[in-house]
Scaffold this active site. Structure first.
Site, PDB file in Angstrom:
ATOM      1  CB  SER A 164      -3.709  -4.526  -0.543  1.00  0.00           C
ATOM      2  OG  SER A 164      -3.255  -4.831  -1.193  1.00  0.00           O
ATOM      3  CE1 TYR A 220      -4.178   0.063  -5.164  1.00  0.00           C
ATOM      4  CE2 TYR A 220      -2.549  -1.814  -4.538  1.00  0.00           C
ATOM      5  CZ  TYR A 220      -3.957  -1.459  -4.149  1.00  0.00           C
ATOM      6  OH  TYR A 220      -5.278  -1.867  -3.894  1.00  0.00           O
TER       7      TYR A 220
END
Ligand code: NAD
Length: 260
Positions: free
Chosen positions: A148, A161
């Site tokens: 990401s 995350y």
């Protein structure tokens, strides 16, 4: 984007967490380009087949296998199933991921461990299993990790995350560096804020997230799911055959500057 229908002919691609919002879009695009796909998820076969059918994914070029990718034994069974149905796995997509929101001081150890397990441990186990089988078969293989843009940006309130995605990038580079002599390549795709799946859930339910995300994307709109799927087609295709150890960021410019 229209790719050749033969762009991925002969490829057998395995995707973990493939029944989520991005996974289904990726699978659909990859089969349109001629690949056969083993789709994994934790969902029951019944629900998975419903989702695949709803996405108009033709059953004859896809096989589904339910497995929890944090379990070494279940990852082995997943590869056994994949090889039994479509033969050697040419590309493993370490795609499964989860996010939990909250201020960093409010996370308990179990939640932190769960996010790291689903995101990093799963990627490690799948990449390792695909690689070991490729080395035993003396064949080349490709590993693609879905990370990401936030792996390098401390986007607030998803600390475990973003930590897991940074770890996945370095895990990918380790596989690329150590296994290149065996013809195994590893790369990552780093999407931005996609208008689907986990980001859309946060967008719809968390006003703070939505306010930040609105300001964060220089191109000015949520990332179309199609742009993620297109990037996977490119990375899985021979056009990317000289790439290894790369992180392909496709984020509408989100990682260009601090958003607050
Ligand atoms: N949506 C976004 O904006 C965005 C942006 C950047 C990166 N990503 C990454 O893309 C990937 C998919 O995201 P998404 O938005 O489609 O998420 P999603 O929540 O829609 O899908 C995730 C899927 O993984 C499955 N899953 C969860 N735990 C599992 C396990 N232990 N074993 C097997 N399957 C499991 C879930 O059942 C679900 O179908 C993730 O790695 C995510 O971090 C998403």
């Amino acid at each position: 984007m229209i790719f050749s229908k033969e762009a991925l002919t002969g490829e057998h691609i395995l995707i973990s967490g493939g029944c989520g919002a991005l996974g289904l879009a990726i699978v659909k695009k990859l089969v349109e380009c001629g690949a056969r796909i083993t789709v994994n998820d934790v969902l029951s076969a019944e629900i998975a087949h419903e989702r695949l059918a709803e996405s108009d994914i033709p059953a004859e070029v896809v096989t589904y296998f339910q497995a929890d990718t944090t379990s070494p034994a279940q990852v082995k069974s997943l590869l056994d199933h994949a090889e039994q149905v479509f033969g050697f796995v040419t590309t493993g997509l370490c795609h499964v991921g989860m996010v939990v929101s909250g201020s960093i001081l409010n996370f308990d150890a179990d939640t932190f461990d769960e996010v790291m397990a689903v995101n990093v441990r799963s990627a490690f186990l799948l990449a390792k299993e695909v690689s070991q089988r490729a080395i035993a078969a003396k064949r080349a293989a490709h590993l693609i990790f879905t990370t990401s843009w936030v792996a390098v940006i401390p986007w607030p309130e998803i600390g475990p995350y973003i930590t897991s995605k940074a770890a996945m990038n370095q895990l990918m580079r380790t596989f690329a560096r150590e296994l290149a002599p065996h013809g195994i390549r590893a790369n990552a795709i780093a999407p931005g804020i996609v208008g689907a799946g986990m980001a859309l859930r946060q967008w719809n339910t968390q006003p703070d997230y939505r306010a930040r995300a609105t300001k964060a994307i220089p191109l000015g709109y949520l990332q179309p799911t199609e742009s993620v799927a297109d990037t996977f087609v490119f990375l899985c295709s021979p056009a990317a055959s000289y790439m290894t150890g790369s992180i392909l960021t496709v984020d509408g410019g989100a990682s260009l500057y601090p958003m607050d």
